[in-house]
Design a protein around this motif. Structure first.
Motif, PDB file in Angstrom:
ATOM      1  N   VAL A 172       0.820  -1.212   0.000  1.00 22.73           N
ATOM      2  CA  VAL A 172       0.000   0.000   0.000  1.00 22.73           C
ATOM      3  C   VAL A 172       0.852   1.260   0.000  1.00 22.73           C
ATOM      4  O   VAL A 172       0.689   2.145  -0.848  1.00 22.73           O
ATOM      5  CB  VAL A 172      -0.953   0.007   1.214  1.00 22.73           C
ATOM      6  N   ASP A 173       1.776   1.366   0.967  1.00 20.71           N
ATOM      7  CA  ASP A 173       2.531   2.615   1.113  1.00 20.71           C
ATOM      8  C   ASP A 173       4.037   2.417   1.206  1.00 20.71           C
ATOM      9  O   ASP A 173       4.779   3.368   1.457  1.00 20.71           O
ATOM     10  CB  ASP A 173       2.031   3.389   2.334  1.00 20.71           C
ATOM     11  N   GLY A 174       4.510   1.180   1.025  1.00 24.28           N
ATOM     12  CA  GLY A 174       5.944   0.928   1.047  1.00 24.28           C
ATOM     13  C   GLY A 174       6.548   0.860   2.437  1.00 24.28           C
ATOM     14  O   GLY A 174       7.766   0.698   2.569  1.00 24.28           O
ATOM     15  N   GLU A 175       5.723   0.976   3.472  1.00 28.01           N
ATOM     16  CA  GLU A 175       6.235   0.880   4.848  1.00 28.01           C
ATOM     17  C   GLU A 175       6.826  -0.507   5.065  1.00 28.01           C
ATOM     18  O   GLU A 175       6.279  -1.523   4.637  1.00 28.01           O
ATOM     19  CB  GLU A 175       5.101   1.133   5.842  1.00 28.01           C
ATOM     20  N   ARG A 176       7.966  -0.551   5.758  1.00 29.89           N
ATOM     21  CA  ARG A 176       8.638  -1.828   6.022  1.00 29.89           C
ATOM     22  C   ARG A 176       8.359  -2.289   7.444  1.00 29.89           C
ATOM     23  O   ARG A 176       8.396  -1.491   8.383  1.00 29.89           O
ATOM     24  CB  ARG A 176      10.146  -1.698   5.790  1.00 29.89           C
ATOM     25  N   TYR A 177       8.090  -3.589   7.586  1.00 34.23           N
ATOM     26  CA  TYR A 177       7.784  -4.180   8.890  1.00 34.23           C
ATOM     27  C   TYR A 177       8.717  -5.358   9.132  1.00 34.23           C
ATOM     28  O   TYR A 177       8.883  -6.224   8.275  1.00 34.23           O
ATOM     29  CB  TYR A 177       6.330  -4.656   8.933  1.00 34.23           C
ATOM     30  N   SER A 178       9.337  -5.363  10.298  1.00 32.95           N
ATOM     31  CA  SER A 178      10.227  -6.444  10.695  1.00 32.95           C
ATOM     32  C   SER A 178       9.549  -7.222  11.815  1.00 32.95           C
ATOM     33  O   SER A 178       9.355  -6.703  12.925  1.00 32.95           O
ATOM     34  CB  SER A 178      11.571  -5.883  11.173  1.00 32.95           C
ATOM     35  N   PRO A 201      -5.253  -6.503   2.011  1.00 28.54           N
ATOM     36  CA  PRO A 201      -5.878  -7.651   2.688  1.00 28.54           C
ATOM     37  C   PRO A 201      -4.993  -8.898   2.688  1.00 28.54           C
ATOM     38  O   PRO A 201      -4.956  -9.625   3.690  1.00 28.54           O
ATOM     39  CB  PRO A 201      -7.159  -7.870   1.874  1.00 28.54           C
ATOM     40  N   HIS A 202      -4.269  -9.141   1.604  1.00 33.33           N
ATOM     41  CA  HIS A 202      -3.444 -10.347   1.532  1.00 33.33           C
ATOM     42  C   HIS A 202      -2.201 -10.251   2.425  1.00 33.33           C
ATOM     43  O   HIS A 202      -1.493 -11.252   2.598  1.00 33.33           O
ATOM     44  CB  HIS A 202      -3.027 -10.635   0.080  1.00 33.33           C
ATOM     45  N   GLU A 203      -1.926  -9.084   3.004  1.00 34.03           N
ATOM     46  CA  GLU A 203      -0.779  -8.914   3.905  1.00 34.03           C
ATOM     47  C   GLU A 203      -1.162  -9.024   5.372  1.00 34.03           C
ATOM     48  O   GLU A 203      -0.288  -9.143   6.239  1.00 34.03           O
ATOM     49  CB  GLU A 203      -0.138  -7.543   3.673  1.00 34.03           C
ATOM     50  N   PHE A 204      -2.452  -8.957   5.666  1.00 30.35           N
ATOM     51  CA  PHE A 204      -2.882  -8.841   7.057  1.00 30.35           C
ATOM     52  C   PHE A 204      -2.503 -10.061   7.891  1.00 30.35           C
ATOM     53  O   PHE A 204      -2.073  -9.939   9.045  1.00 30.35           O
ATOM     54  CB  PHE A 204      -4.387  -8.598   7.131  1.00 30.35           C
ATOM     55  N   LEU A 205      -2.675 -11.260   7.361  1.00 30.05           N
ATOM     56  CA  LEU A 205      -2.357 -12.468   8.136  1.00 30.05           C
ATOM     57  C   LEU A 205      -0.878 -12.485   8.531  1.00 30.05           C
ATOM     58  O   LEU A 205      -0.544 -12.767   9.689  1.00 30.05           O
ATOM     59  CB  LEU A 205      -2.715 -13.707   7.320  1.00 30.05           C
ATOM     60  N   LEU A 206      -0.004 -12.176   7.586  1.00 28.51           N
ATOM     61  CA  LEU A 206       1.426 -12.148   7.891  1.00 28.51           C
ATOM     62  C   LEU A 206       1.726 -11.117   8.968  1.00 28.51           C
ATOM     63  O   LEU A 206       2.498 -11.383   9.902  1.00 28.51           O
ATOM     64  CB  LEU A 206       2.214 -11.838   6.617  1.00 28.51           C
ATOM     65  N   TRP A 207       1.119  -9.947   8.868  1.00 25.07           N
ATOM     66  CA  TRP A 207       1.353  -8.914   9.884  1.00 25.07           C
ATOM     67  C   TRP A 207       0.869  -9.371  11.258  1.00 25.07           C
ATOM     68  O   TRP A 207       1.588  -9.233  12.261  1.00 25.07           O
ATOM     69  CB  TRP A 207       0.643  -7.614   9.493  1.00 25.07           C
ATOM     70  N   ALA A 208      -0.340  -9.932  11.328  1.00 28.72           N
ATOM     71  CA  ALA A 208      -0.929 -10.329  12.617  1.00 28.72           C
ATOM     72  C   ALA A 208      -0.085 -11.402  13.299  1.00 28.72           C
ATOM     73  O   ALA A 208       0.176 -11.325  14.515  1.00 28.72           O
ATOM     74  CB  ALA A 208      -2.361 -10.821  12.407  1.00 28.72           C
ATOM     75  N   LEU A 209       0.354 -12.403  12.560  1.00 30.23           N
ATOM     76  CA  LEU A 209       1.150 -13.470  13.169  1.00 30.23           C
ATOM     77  C   LEU A 209       2.562 -13.005  13.493  1.00 30.23           C
ATOM     78  O   LEU A 209       3.218 -13.571  14.365  1.00 30.23           O
ATOM     79  CB  LEU A 209       1.204 -14.684  12.239  1.00 30.23           C
ATOM     80  N   SER A 210       3.037 -11.963  12.816  1.00 26.36           N
ATOM     81  CA  SER A 210       4.381 -11.445  13.077  1.00 26.36           C
ATOM     82  C   SER A 210       4.444 -10.582  14.329  1.00 26.36           C
ATOM     83  O   SER A 210       5.523 -10.418  14.914  1.00 26.36           O
ATOM     84  CB  SER A 210       4.867 -10.613  11.881  1.00 26.36           C
ATOM     85  N   PHE A 211       3.282 -10.033  14.765  1.00 24.90           N
ATOM     86  CA  PHE A 211       3.316  -9.043  15.841  1.00 24.90           C
ATOM     87  C   PHE A 211       2.388  -9.328  17.028  1.00 24.90           C
ATOM     88  O   PHE A 211       2.454  -8.613  18.030  1.00 24.90           O
ATOM     89  CB  PHE A 211       2.982  -7.659  15.277  1.00 24.90           C
ATOM     90  N   CYS A 212       1.533 -10.340  16.965  1.00 31.84           N
ATOM     91  CA  CYS A 212       0.575 -10.602  18.048  1.00 31.84           C
ATOM     92  C   CYS A 212       0.786 -11.990  18.642  1.00 31.84           C
ATOM     93  O   CYS A 212       0.926 -12.972  17.912  1.00 31.84           O
ATOM     94  CB  CYS A 212      -0.859 -10.484  17.538  1.00 31.84           C
ATOM     95  N   LYS A 213       0.754 -12.052  19.987  1.00 27.43           N
ATOM     96  CA  LYS A 213       0.952 -13.327  20.672  1.00 27.43           C
ATOM     97  C   LYS A 213      -0.322 -14.148  20.778  1.00 27.43           C
ATOM     98  O   LYS A 213      -0.276 -15.376  20.798  1.00 27.43           O
ATOM     99  CB  LYS A 213       1.490 -13.085  22.088  1.00 27.43           C
TER     100      LYS A 213
END
Length: 332
Positions: free
Chosen positions: A43-49, A101-113
Motif C-alpha cells: 500500500v505505502d511501502g512501509e517496512r515491517y520487521s 488484505p493479503h498482507e494482514f495475516l502475515l502482519w498479525a502473526l508477526s506481531f501478536c501473541k
C-alpha cells in the motif's frame, strides 16, 4: 471457497484446520519465517520487521504471501474468501498501519501473541483495496484466529467505515459468504440431525423401518456451497469420536476435512475452470506443528516450528512436498 474449523483433543491439543479451495493454481508449500522477517507493504511501502517466527503455507512473490499459519506463541490464523461482503478503503490513512488484505495475516502473526493482544492493536490496522499482482484482483478476505488459550475469533471487514472488530465464534467453524451470523442462524434448520439411528414409524397400518444405519443424518447437506460446508463441518467436529492425543487428533481433523474437500471437476466456475481443494492443512497451536496435504498426494506431511529455528534461524525455510500419490505396495 474454503472451510476452516477448530478442534480440541482430550489431551487439550488444539488445532486450527482448513481446506484451501481456489481455481487459480497457487503453488503453495509449507514455509517457516524467522524472527525479524522483513516485508514491505504494497500500500505505502512501509517496512515491517516481524517480532515472532511462524510457520504456514504460502508462496514467495517478492515477499511471502501466506494463506494460513501459526506463530511461535501459538496464535494461528486462516484467511478465507468473503466475496460480495468484504469492503476496504480506497486510500491509506495517516497514522495507521496500512495493509493490503493479503498482507494482514502475515502482519498479525508477526506481531501478536494471542487473540487478546490482537484485539488491543486492531484499531491501528487500516485495510486498503490493493490488488495481488499475481491474481490481478483485491482478495475479499475474512480471517479466523485461534490461540493456546482456546480463544476463537473472526474478523470480517464489512463495516462501511472500515473499522475492524473481533467477533466471537462459539461454533468454531468458518466458510465463506454470507457473514458468520447468518451461518449461526442457519444451524437452527439442522438441530434434528443426529448420529443416533431413527426408529420405525407407522403410516396407517404400515410400519416403516430404516433401510440401514445413518438414518439420523438424513437431511445433512452434501453440496459444496458455503452454508452446506459450514453445517457439515459443524456437525462432524461436534460428533466425531473424541481423540486422546495429537496424532489421533490429526486423524479426526483429516476425516472432517475430507467431508468438505472439493475434487477437481465437482465445481466449475462461470469461466469454465474448476474450483478445487488445492491443499488441506492443520496447525497444532500446542506443538507448533503444521500439517499439510496437497491435492495430488494424500500423505500428511508434518513440519515443526522448532526451538532451533525460532531462536537461531535468520532466513526462511521451505519444505518440498511430494505432489503425486505415494502408494505403499505390499508383496505377498
Amino acid at each position: 471457497m474454503c472451510t476452516s474449523f477448530v478442534y480440541q483433543t482430550k489431551g487439550e491439543d488444539l488445532f486450527l484446520s482448513r481446506t484451501m479451495d481456489f481455481g487459480f493454481t497457487l503453488d503453495a508449500k509449507p514455509v517457516a519465517l524467522p524472527r525479524g522477517y522483513t516485508f514491505e507493504s504494497d500500500v505505502d511501502g512501509e517496512r515491517y520487521s516481524g517480532k515472532y517466527a511462524l510457520i504456514g503455507a504460502g508462496r514467495n512473490l517478492g515477499k511471502y504471501i501466506l494463506a494460513d499459519g501459526v506463530n511461535e506463541h501459538g496464535l494461528a490464523c486462516a484467511s478465507l474468501y468473503l466475496p460480495s461482503e468484504a469492503v476496504y478503503s480506497k486510500n491509506a490513512e495517516a497514522g495507521k498501519t496500512n495493509l493490503a488484505p493479503h498482507e494482514f495475516l502475515l502482519w498479525a502473526l508477526s506481531f501478536c501473541k494471542d487473540v487478546s493482544e490482537l484485539r488491543e492493536v486492531l484499531q491501528t490496522i487500516h485495510l486498503v483495496d490493493q490488488k495481488v499482482d499475481l491474481l490481478g484482483i483485491t482478495t475479499p478476505l475474512h480471517w479466523i484466529f485461534y490461540d493456546k488459550s482456546g480463544n476463537v475469533a473472526v474478523i470480517e471487514p464489512t463495516d462501511p467505515s472500515f473499522q475492524l472488530t473481533l467477533k466471537e465464534n462459539p461454533v468454531g467453524v468458518m466458510t465463506n459468504t454470507p457473514s458468520l451470523e447468518w451461518h449461526f442462524k442457519n444451524l437452527i434448520n439442522y438441530i434434528d440431525i443426529t448420529p443416533e439411528q431413527k426408529t420405525s414409524a407407522k403410516f396407517g397400518k404400515f410400519e416403516a423401518h430404516p433401510f440401514s444405519q445413518g438414518g439420523g443424518t438424513l437431511g445433512l447437506p452434501g453440496g459444496y456451497t458455503p452454508p452446506e460446508r459450514f453445517v457439515r463441518a459443524a456437525y462432524l467436529k461436534e460428533h466425531i469420536q473424541e481423540a486422546n492425543n495429537e496424532q489421533e487428533g490429526i486423524t479426526n481433523v483429516w476425516y472432517v476435512l475430507k467431508s468438505v474437500t472439493i475434487p477437481k471437476g465437482a465445481v466449475i466456475k462461470s469461466d469454465g475452470t474448476p474450483d478445487l481443494t488445492q491443499y488441506t492443512s492443520s496447525m497444532c497451536v500446542s506443538s507448533l506443528t503444521y500439517y499439510f496435504t496437497p491435492y495430488g498426494n494424500q500423505r500428511i506431511t508434518g513440519c515443526k516450528l522448532d526451538d532451533d529455528f525460532i531462536n537461531h534461524s535468520q532466513t526462511p525455510y521451505e519444505w518440498d512436498v511430494l505432489q503425486t500419490e505415494d502408494i505403499l505396495y505390499k508383496e505377498r
